[in-house]
Design a protein around this motif. Sequence first.
Motif, PDB file in Angstrom:
ATOM      1  N   LEU A  51      13.670   1.259 -16.434  1.00 28.48           N
ATOM      2  CA  LEU A  51      12.315   1.723 -16.734  1.00 28.48           C
ATOM      3  C   LEU A  51      11.688   0.896 -17.861  1.00 28.48           C
ATOM      4  O   LEU A  51      10.506   0.526 -17.790  1.00 28.48           O
ATOM      5  N   GLU A  52      12.470   0.597 -18.882  1.00 26.82           N
ATOM      6  CA  GLU A  52      11.947  -0.199 -20.001  1.00 26.82           C
ATOM      7  C   GLU A  52      11.575  -1.614 -19.552  1.00 26.82           C
ATOM      8  O   GLU A  52      10.541  -2.155 -19.968  1.00 26.82           O
ATOM      9  N   SER A  53      12.413  -2.195 -18.699  1.00 27.39           N
ATOM     10  CA  SER A  53      12.116  -3.565 -18.241  1.00 27.39           C
ATOM     11  C   SER A  53      10.852  -3.620 -17.388  1.00 27.39           C
ATOM     12  O   SER A  53      10.212  -4.664 -17.295  1.00 27.39           O
ATOM     13  N   GLU A  54      10.498  -2.504 -16.779  1.00 27.45           N
ATOM     14  CA  GLU A  54       9.270  -2.438 -15.989  1.00 27.45           C
ATOM     15  C   GLU A  54       8.076  -2.009 -16.833  1.00 27.45           C
ATOM     16  O   GLU A  54       6.971  -1.846 -16.321  1.00 27.45           O
ATOM     17  N   GLY A  55       8.322  -1.757 -18.132  1.00 25.11           N
ATOM     18  CA  GLY A  55       7.211  -1.441 -19.031  1.00 25.11           C
ATOM     19  C   GLY A  55       6.890   0.038 -19.148  1.00 25.11           C
ATOM     20  O   GLY A  55       5.850   0.398 -19.696  1.00 25.11           O
ATOM     21  N   PHE A  56       7.756   0.879 -18.664  1.00 26.29           N
ATOM     22  CA  PHE A  56       7.505   2.315 -18.761  1.00 26.29           C
ATOM     23  C   PHE A  56       8.030   2.857 -20.097  1.00 26.29           C
ATOM     24  O   PHE A  56       9.177   2.596 -20.482  1.00 26.29           O
ATOM     25  N   ALA A  57       7.198   3.594 -20.794  1.00 30.29           N
ATOM     26  CA  ALA A  57       7.595   4.203 -22.070  1.00 30.29           C
ATOM     27  C   ALA A  57       8.680   5.259 -21.848  1.00 30.29           C
ATOM     28  O   ALA A  57       9.457   5.563 -22.762  1.00 30.29           O
ATOM     29  N   LEU A  58       8.741   5.794 -20.656  1.00 30.94           N
ATOM     30  CA  LEU A  58       9.744   6.803 -20.330  1.00 30.94           C
ATOM     31  C   LEU A  58      11.161   6.245 -20.489  1.00 30.94           C
ATOM     32  O   LEU A  58      12.099   6.975 -20.799  1.00 30.94           O
ATOM     33  N   GLY A  59      11.321   4.934 -20.337  1.00 31.13           N
ATOM     34  CA  GLY A  59      12.623   4.298 -20.483  1.00 31.13           C
ATOM     35  C   GLY A  59      13.206   4.501 -21.876  1.00 31.13           C
ATOM     36  O   GLY A  59      14.378   4.824 -22.034  1.00 31.13           O
ATOM     37  N   ALA A  60      12.376   4.322 -22.896  1.00 39.36           N
ATOM     38  CA  ALA A  60      12.826   4.519 -24.280  1.00 39.36           C
ATOM     39  C   ALA A  60      13.185   5.980 -24.521  1.00 39.36           C
ATOM     40  O   ALA A  60      14.171   6.290 -25.205  1.00 39.36           O
ATOM     41  N   ALA A  61      12.397   6.877 -23.949  1.00 37.86           N
ATOM     42  CA  ALA A  61      12.682   8.309 -24.112  1.00 37.86           C
ATOM     43  C   ALA A  61      14.006   8.673 -23.436  1.00 37.86           C
ATOM     44  O   ALA A  61      14.818   9.420 -23.995  1.00 37.86           O
ATOM     45  N   LEU A  62      14.235   8.143 -22.257  1.00 33.59           N
ATOM     46  CA  LEU A  62      15.491   8.414 -21.545  1.00 33.59           C
ATOM     47  C   LEU A  62      16.672   7.817 -22.294  1.00 33.59           C
ATOM     48  O   LEU A  62      17.743   8.428 -22.376  1.00 33.59           O
ATOM     49  N   ASP A  63      16.499   6.655 -22.884  1.00 28.03           N
ATOM     50  CA  ASP A  63      17.556   6.039 -23.686  1.00 28.03           C
ATOM     51  C   ASP A  63      17.872   6.916 -24.901  1.00 28.03           C
ATOM     52  O   ASP A  63      19.038   7.103 -25.266  1.00 28.03           O
ATOM     53  N   HIS A  64      16.838   7.456 -25.514  1.00 25.26           N
ATOM     54  CA  HIS A  64      17.003   8.356 -26.662  1.00 25.26           C
ATOM     55  C   HIS A  64      17.814   9.597 -26.254  1.00 25.26           C
ATOM     56  O   HIS A  64      18.726  10.014 -26.968  1.00 25.26           O
ATOM     57  N   VAL A  65      17.480  10.167 -25.105  1.00 28.45           N
ATOM     58  CA  VAL A  65      18.206  11.337 -24.600  1.00 28.45           C
ATOM     59  C   VAL A  65      19.667  10.984 -24.329  1.00 28.45           C
ATOM     60  O   VAL A  65      20.580  11.735 -24.676  1.00 28.45           O
ATOM     61  N   ALA A  66      19.911   9.817 -23.740  1.00 26.22           N
ATOM     62  CA  ALA A  66      21.274   9.390 -23.433  1.00 26.22           C
ATOM     63  C   ALA A  66      22.096   9.217 -24.709  1.00 26.22           C
ATOM     64  O   ALA A  66      23.283   9.565 -24.740  1.00 26.22           O
ATOM     65  N   GLU A  67      21.474   8.709 -25.771  1.00 24.20           N
ATOM     66  CA  GLU A  67      22.191   8.561 -27.046  1.00 24.20           C
ATOM     67  C   GLU A  67      22.569   9.926 -27.620  1.00 24.20           C
ATOM     68  O   GLU A  67      23.675  10.111 -28.113  1.00 24.20           O
ATOM     69  N   HIS A  68      21.635  10.872 -27.569  1.00 18.25           N
ATOM     70  CA  HIS A  68      21.929  12.216 -28.077  1.00 18.25           C
ATOM     71  C   HIS A  68      22.920  12.942 -27.170  1.00 18.25           C
ATOM     72  O   HIS A  68      23.690  13.782 -27.636  1.00 18.25           O
ATOM     73  N   TRP A  69      22.903  12.622 -25.907  1.00 16.79           N
ATOM     74  CA  TRP A  69      23.866  13.191 -24.962  1.00 16.79           C
ATOM     75  C   TRP A  69      25.287  12.862 -25.421  1.00 16.79           C
ATOM     76  O   TRP A  69      26.172  13.708 -25.398  1.00 16.79           O
ATOM     77  N   VAL A  70      25.497  11.639 -25.867  1.00 16.34           N
ATOM     78  CA  VAL A  70      26.819  11.213 -26.337  1.00 16.34           C
ATOM     79  C   VAL A  70      27.263  12.098 -27.499  1.00 16.34           C
ATOM     80  O   VAL A  70      28.415  12.547 -27.548  1.00 16.34           O
ATOM     81  N   ASP A  71      26.372  12.364 -28.439  1.00 12.89           N
ATOM     82  CA  ASP A  71      26.717  13.213 -29.582  1.00 12.89           C
ATOM     83  C   ASP A  71      27.074  14.631 -29.141  1.00 12.89           C
ATOM     84  O   ASP A  71      28.041  15.219 -29.633  1.00 12.89           O
ATOM     85  N   GLN A  72      26.281  15.167 -28.211  1.00 12.57           N
ATOM     86  CA  GLN A  72      26.535  16.531 -27.743  1.00 12.57           C
ATOM     87  C   GLN A  72      27.856  16.611 -26.976  1.00 12.57           C
ATOM     88  O   GLN A  72      28.604  17.569 -27.118  1.00 12.57           O
ATOM     89  N   VAL A  73      28.128  15.622 -26.164  1.00 10.95           N
ATOM     90  CA  VAL A  73      29.393  15.582 -25.414  1.00 10.95           C
ATOM     91  C   VAL A  73      30.565  15.539 -26.391  1.00 10.95           C
ATOM     92  O   VAL A  73      31.546  16.259 -26.237  1.00 10.95           O
ATOM     93  N   GLN A  74      30.444  14.709 -27.403  1.00  8.73           N
ATOM     94  CA  GLN A  74      31.536  14.587 -28.377  1.00  8.73           C
ATOM     95  C   GLN A  74      31.763  15.903 -29.110  1.00  8.73           C
ATOM     96  O   GLN A  74      32.908  16.297 -29.365  1.00  8.73           O
TER      97      GLN A  74
END
Length: 152
Positions: free
Chosen positions: A82-105
Amino acid sequence: MARDEWEQLKTEALKKQSAHMQLNHLVPEGGGGGNGKGAWGDLKVSQTDLAAVGKAAHELFENFGLYSDHARISSMKAAGGLESEGFALGAALDHVAEHWVDQVQTLLDACAHISNHLRFTKNQHAADDTYIAGTLSSISVLDEGFDHRKGD
């Protein structure tokens, strides 16, 4: 605030307090609120129950770690696309994925803590039983010594 108003508030607070349950003492006359089930109530747990909880925590630890990693990798790939295609949603999804790691841990740490604590508790109780048995057998040896002195 007037003194009369303060006294009224104190009186109301005391009335409310007396309606609450106190858990810092046993009800007199052997009662425990167990409706005739004795002072100790009816809560029981067996080694089988504890083993099942420990096993479930261990399985959740192993399986959730594996499956959550698939979700994280897929989310990060989608975010990158999504980020490579220029969608701002890509950064938001990346942010969620990073926090997902913390919650999983956090969840995995809790599962490991449950499993490890149950194992530790089982081992500690076994050690306590061994200590108590040793202490009691020592008392019987002392008793024999006193009995022997009486015979002299």
